[in-house]
Design a protein around this motif. Structure first.
Motif, PDB file in Angstrom:
ATOM      1  N   PHE A 269       6.587  -7.413  -6.200  1.00  0.00           N
ATOM      2  CA  PHE A 269       7.042  -7.581  -4.819  1.00  0.00           C
ATOM      3  C   PHE A 269       6.957  -9.049  -4.428  1.00  0.00           C
ATOM      4  CE2 PHE A 269       2.615  -6.262  -4.941  1.00  0.00           C
ATOM      5  CZ  PHE A 269       1.971  -7.230  -4.188  1.00  0.00           C
ATOM      6  N   ASN A 270       7.596  -9.376  -3.289  1.00  0.00           N
ATOM      7  CA  ASN A 270       7.645 -10.735  -2.787  1.00  0.00           C
ATOM      8  C   ASN A 270       6.818 -10.852  -1.513  1.00  0.00           C
ATOM      9  OD1 ASN A 270       9.226 -12.973  -1.030  1.00  0.00           O
ATOM     10  ND2 ASN A 270       9.432 -13.427  -3.207  1.00  0.00           N
ATOM     11  N   VAL A 271       6.319 -12.054  -1.219  1.00  0.00           N
ATOM     12  CA  VAL A 271       5.481 -12.244  -0.031  1.00  0.00           C
ATOM     13  C   VAL A 271       6.102 -13.265   0.928  1.00  0.00           C
ATOM     14  CG1 VAL A 271       3.306 -11.510  -1.049  1.00  0.00           C
ATOM     15  CG2 VAL A 271       4.030 -13.889  -1.311  1.00  0.00           C
ATOM     16  N   THR A 272       7.394 -13.222   1.074  1.00  0.00           N
ATOM     17  CA  THR A 272       8.095 -14.130   1.976  1.00  0.00           C
ATOM     18  C   THR A 272       7.729 -13.856   3.433  1.00  0.00           C
ATOM     19  OG1 THR A 272       9.964 -14.337   0.468  1.00  0.00           O
ATOM     20  CG2 THR A 272      10.373 -14.859   2.778  1.00  0.00           C
ATOM     21  N   GLY A 273       7.504 -14.935   4.196  1.00  0.00           N
ATOM     22  CA  GLY A 273       7.316 -14.825   5.639  1.00  0.00           C
ATOM     23  C   GLY A 273       5.919 -14.454   6.080  1.00  0.00           C
ATOM     24  N   GLN A 274       4.948 -14.506   5.177  1.00  0.00           N
ATOM     25  CA  GLN A 274       3.573 -14.189   5.546  1.00  0.00           C
ATOM     26  C   GLN A 274       2.625 -15.272   5.040  1.00  0.00           C
ATOM     27  OE1 GLN A 274       3.852  -9.825   4.018  1.00  0.00           O
ATOM     28  NE2 GLN A 274       2.441  -9.743   5.753  1.00  0.00           N
ATOM     29  N   VAL A 275       1.605 -15.597   5.842  1.00  0.00           N
ATOM     30  CA  VAL A 275       0.589 -16.587   5.472  1.00  0.00           C
ATOM     31  C   VAL A 275      -0.750 -16.106   6.024  1.00  0.00           C
ATOM     32  CG1 VAL A 275      -0.239 -18.951   5.742  1.00  0.00           C
ATOM     33  CG2 VAL A 275       2.199 -18.536   5.446  1.00  0.00           C
ATOM     34  N   GLY A 276      -1.788 -16.152   5.200  1.00  0.00           N
ATOM     35  CA  GLY A 276      -3.118 -15.789   5.680  1.00  0.00           C
ATOM     36  C   GLY A 276      -3.829 -14.881   4.701  1.00  0.00           C
ATOM     37  N   THR A 277      -4.776 -14.106   5.234  1.00  0.00           N
ATOM     38  CA  THR A 277      -5.619 -13.250   4.408  1.00  0.00           C
ATOM     39  C   THR A 277      -5.219 -11.791   4.567  1.00  0.00           C
ATOM     40  OG1 THR A 277      -7.464 -14.786   4.724  1.00  0.00           O
ATOM     41  CG2 THR A 277      -7.995 -12.597   3.878  1.00  0.00           C
ATOM     42  N   LEU A 278      -4.890 -11.163   3.451  1.00  0.00           N
ATOM     43  CA  LEU A 278      -4.677  -9.723   3.372  1.00  0.00           C
ATOM     44  C   LEU A 278      -5.638  -9.209   2.300  1.00  0.00           C
ATOM     45  CD1 LEU A 278      -0.763  -9.799   3.483  1.00  0.00           C
ATOM     46  CD2 LEU A 278      -2.328  -9.419   5.394  1.00  0.00           C
ATOM     47  N   TRP A 279      -5.428  -7.989   1.828  1.00  0.00           N
ATOM     48  CA  TRP A 279      -6.286  -7.499   0.741  1.00  0.00           C
ATOM     49  C   TRP A 279      -5.595  -6.379   0.002  1.00  0.00           C
ATOM     50  CZ3 TRP A 279      -9.805  -2.927   1.298  1.00  0.00           C
ATOM     51  CH2 TRP A 279      -9.620  -2.228   2.488  1.00  0.00           C
ATOM     52  N   TRP A 280      -6.164  -5.988  -1.106  1.00  0.00           N
ATOM     53  CA  TRP A 280      -5.626  -4.875  -1.885  1.00  0.00           C
ATOM     54  C   TRP A 280      -6.746  -3.874  -2.134  1.00  0.00           C
ATOM     55  CZ3 TRP A 280      -8.201  -3.943  -6.360  1.00  0.00           C
ATOM     56  CH2 TRP A 280      -8.876  -5.008  -6.946  1.00  0.00           C
ATOM     57  N   HIS A 281      -6.373  -2.599  -2.331  1.00  0.00           N
ATOM     58  CA  HIS A 281      -7.399  -1.593  -2.593  1.00  0.00           C
ATOM     59  C   HIS A 281      -6.773  -0.338  -3.172  1.00  0.00           C
ATOM     60  CE1 HIS A 281      -6.306   0.801   1.041  1.00  0.00           C
ATOM     61  NE2 HIS A 281      -6.134  -0.371   1.644  1.00  0.00           N
ATOM     62  N   ALA A 282      -7.609   0.458  -3.832  1.00  0.00           N
ATOM     63  CA  ALA A 282      -7.167   1.763  -4.307  1.00  0.00           C
ATOM     64  C   ALA A 282      -6.783   2.618  -3.111  1.00  0.00           C
ATOM     65  CB  ALA A 282      -8.273   2.436  -5.109  1.00  0.00           C
ATOM     66  N   HIS A 283      -5.747   3.440  -3.293  1.00  0.00           N
ATOM     67  CA  HIS A 283      -5.292   4.271  -2.182  1.00  0.00           C
ATOM     68  C   HIS A 283      -5.264   5.740  -2.574  1.00  0.00           C
ATOM     69  CE1 HIS A 283      -3.433   5.143   1.650  1.00  0.00           C
ATOM     70  NE2 HIS A 283      -3.397   3.865   1.953  1.00  0.00           N
ATOM     71  N   ILE A 284      -6.231   6.127  -3.399  1.00  0.00           N
ATOM     72  CA  ILE A 284      -6.429   7.532  -3.747  1.00  0.00           C
ATOM     73  C   ILE A 284      -7.914   7.830  -3.570  1.00  0.00           C
ATOM     74  CG2 ILE A 284      -6.538   9.161  -5.671  1.00  0.00           C
ATOM     75  CD1 ILE A 284      -3.760   8.945  -4.678  1.00  0.00           C
ATOM     76  N   THR A 285      -8.232   8.888  -2.867  1.00  0.00           N
ATOM     77  CA  THR A 285      -9.603   9.318  -2.564  1.00  0.00           C
ATOM     78  C   THR A 285     -10.401   8.156  -1.970  1.00  0.00           C
ATOM     79  OG1 THR A 285     -10.534   8.861  -4.767  1.00  0.00           O
ATOM     80  CG2 THR A 285      -9.435  10.961  -4.476  1.00  0.00           C
ATOM     81  N   CYS A 286     -11.700   8.142  -2.276  1.00  0.00           N
ATOM     82  CA  CYS A 286     -12.594   7.132  -1.691  1.00  0.00           C
ATOM     83  C   CYS A 286     -12.766   5.915  -2.593  1.00  0.00           C
ATOM     84  CB  CYS A 286     -13.961   7.754  -1.411  1.00  0.00           C
ATOM     85  SG  CYS A 286     -13.941   9.094  -0.213  1.00  0.00           S
ATOM     86  N   LEU A 287     -11.913   5.751  -3.586  1.00  0.00           N
ATOM     87  CA  LEU A 287     -12.104   4.697  -4.583  1.00  0.00           C
ATOM     88  C   LEU A 287     -12.026   3.289  -4.005  1.00  0.00           C
ATOM     89  CD1 LEU A 287     -10.052   6.152  -7.570  1.00  0.00           C
ATOM     90  CD2 LEU A 287     -12.525   6.116  -7.312  1.00  0.00           C
TER      91      LEU A 287
END
Length: 585
Positions: free
Chosen positions: A114-132
């Motif tokens: 994916f592309n990250v055009t038009g955004q600046v700053g802090t985001l995050w990533w994480h598992a999106h199944i159950t409580c992982l």
């Protein structure tokens, strides 16, 4: 820096840069696996990426293309969600399990692009199944392409990730919550994976996150709340902060000595190391509603600011501690957010002044009968289960197919309906605290049913949503996260939303742009956005127990009139549910 092509090696990633001022492709490999970690006198099996807790930081510049190869070595499926990334025309890469894709099976791999055009700053990533996501998470930093910030350039920037330490296996935790058991709690808060020196079997600097600083220098702290259960207060003794960003968007600089951050949110702050050289404690403290809400233990983690030249062990001097609010005092959270406004940028801050569709969405709890039992007495004994609701509907999560895939293929009949309600079944005093303990009045108001109800919007629709936290069986705040969008937070308030009065407080000039909106305890928040990103976008509370209990829905945004405003077909790397071993219901 030379203008010709070059290669730059970074930890855990390979950046292929085309030219100094041009966008790059940033490529990572995430190997997800089990490992043992010892804290609080016990060794616990945890789930991590590349042996790290927190996981590796994805560090890119605005306009870059991100490619992440996920190798699943767990005995369970998972997806990875890129929290806050707009995913313009790349909904297929959003990573919302059973919403935009089926999980990556054990032993398989999947590529996100994916592309990250038009955004600046802090985001995050994480598992999106159950409580992982409690341990499978990390920072996602997008730097300005030209290297210039609208604030003084810091000497150093770093993620400060607030989380929780669970001794219970996270898969087991998910099973218990699905069965209506919400008695389990984490044992501690964490800062960058460290429990701090206040916990049993800790008491050493090795158990604490330590930030080494030089007096006179400025540091950009990128705070992220990855916790499953709690909003946190954060302070550093003897220091103040200037808030400059949140959720990947710039804010008007705001000075404070305490930060408040809810699950799913990010906050960017400048901290000047201007105290006398020494050691200073930082503190993260979870807040929670007071009685009669269900009570949970106090979760804290303590870290350390260590000045250069301070001497070993602070020269024997006591280390100052920040003074924290009472854990049941949730008002600092409300006032902190009331003071935040956007650093208005003309190209981004065009608040739609007309509204095509309005929704009033109540957030609370309810109860349903277990299984096929239709005659149980609600909230009475083991034959019922407590659920979370939006407008008295508890979202039914499918676990064999992807909503996006079935929508795109035109095979969604019988899977979901598109009649998510505009408002609750009946108006009432939503913030009446007498509704918290089960009683006759609550039983009249909370009747609930479980269903997969979505909402469809035409492309380029101006949507306004007022979220209203209620006191039905609880009085929690609700951090509401909308995938695929930043939304204008026009206002928030305490008590019941009154359209005749509260609309006058709406900020149309410089409202915050957020992807996660903290709806205050016993209060409301009003947002507005334009449906300019076609696809299937999950909307949910970011308290994990609320997600599992059903405080969620999804928005379908139709294609626009051109190929550039339409969702393209799945990319070559996308694996359909059937390819991942899931059969259609």
């Amino acid at each position: 820096m030379a203008a010709s092509s070059f290669f730059v090696a970074v930890v855990g990633a390979v950046v292929v840069a085309l030219a100094a001022a041009e966008a790059a492709t940033v490529e990572h490999t995430f190997v997800v696996h089990e490992m043992n970690a010892t804290h609080l006198c016990n060794t616990t099996k945890i789930y991590v990426v590349n042996g790290q807790l927190p996981g590796p930081t994805v560090d890119v510049a605005e306009g870059d293309t991100v490619v992440v190869h996920v190798v699943n070595k767990l005995p369970h499926g998972l997806t990875i969600h890129w929290h806050g990334v707009r995913q313009i025309r790349s909904c297929w890469a959003d990573g919302a399990g059973f919403v935009t894709e089926c999980p990556i099976p054990p032993g398989r791999r999947h590529t996100y692009r994916f592309n990250v055009t038009g955004q600046v700053g802090t985001l995050w990533w994480h598992a999106h199944i159950t409580c992982l996501r409690a341990t499978i998470n990390g920072a996602f930093i997008i730097r300005p392409r030209d290297g210039n910030y609208p604030f003084p350039t810091p000497a150093k920037d770093l993620p400060v990730i607030i989380g929780e330490w669970w001794q219970l296996d996270l898969i087991e935790l998910d099973k218990r919550m699905l069965d209506g058991n919400f008695d389990d709690n984490p044992l501690s808060a964490t800062i960058n994976g460290k429990l701090g020196d206040l916990s049993n079997c800790s008491g050493t600097v090795e158990e604490s996150f330590v930030l080494d600083v030089v007096r006179g220098q400025t540091y950009l702290l990128r705070l992220i709340n990855t916790a499953l259960f709690s909003e946190y207060y954060y302070r550093v003794a003897g220091h103040t902060f200037t808030v400059v960003g949140a959720d990947g968007n710039y804010l008007t600089p705001y000075k404070t000595d305490m930060l408040t951050i809810a699950p799913g949110e990010t906050i960017d702050v400048l901290m000047v190391a201007d105290a006398p050289p020494g050691y200073y404690h930082m503190m993260a403290l979870a807040n929670q509603p007071p009685l009669p809400d269900l009570q949970i233990p106090v979760f804290t983690s303590r870290g350390l600011i260590r000045y250069a030249g301070a001497g070993a062990d602070n020269n024997g001097l006591p280390v100052p501690m920040p003074v924290m609010p009472h854990q049941h005092n949730t008002m600092p959270s409300y006032y902190f957010r009331k003071n935040l406004t956007a650093l208005a940028l003309p190209e981004r801050h065009r608040v739609p002044m007309h509204v095509d569709e309005r929704l009033f969405v109540t957030l609370g709890l309810g109860s349903i009968c277990r299984g096929t039992n239709k005659t149980c007495q609600r909230r009475r004994g083991p034959e019922t289960i407590v659920v979370a609701t939006m407008n008295n509907v508890s979202f039914h999560h499918h676990n064999t197919t992807s909503l996006l895939e079935r929508y795109y293929d035109g095979t969604s009949e019988g899977l979901y309906t598109e009649d998510f309600p505009d408002r609750p079944p009946r108006p009432y005093n939503y913030t009446n605290r007498e509704l918290i303990p089960p009683g006759p009045l609550e039983e009249v108001l909370e009747p609930t049913f479980k269903a997969t109800k979505l909402r469809r919007f035409k492309y380029n629709t101006s949507v306004e949503i007022v979220f209203q936290s209620t006191t039905l069986l609880q009085s929690d705040s609700n951090p509401m996260h909308l995938h695929g969008y930043d939304v204008f937070v026009l206002a928030q308030g305490l008590g019941n939303f009154n359209p005749k009065v509260d609309v006058s407080s709406f900020n149309y000039h410089n409202p915050q742009l957020r992807n996660t909106v903290q709806v205050p305890r016993g209060g409301w928040a009003a947002i507005r956005f334009v449906t300019d990103n076609p696809g299937m976008w999950y909307l949910h509370c970011h308290f994990e127990f609320h997600i599992i209990m059903g405080m969620a829905t999804a928005f379908i945004v139709e294609d626009g009139p051109t190929p550039e405003t339409s969702l393209p077909p799945p990319p070559p790397e996308f694996k359909r549910c059937a390819a991942n071993g899931f059969s259609q219901p």
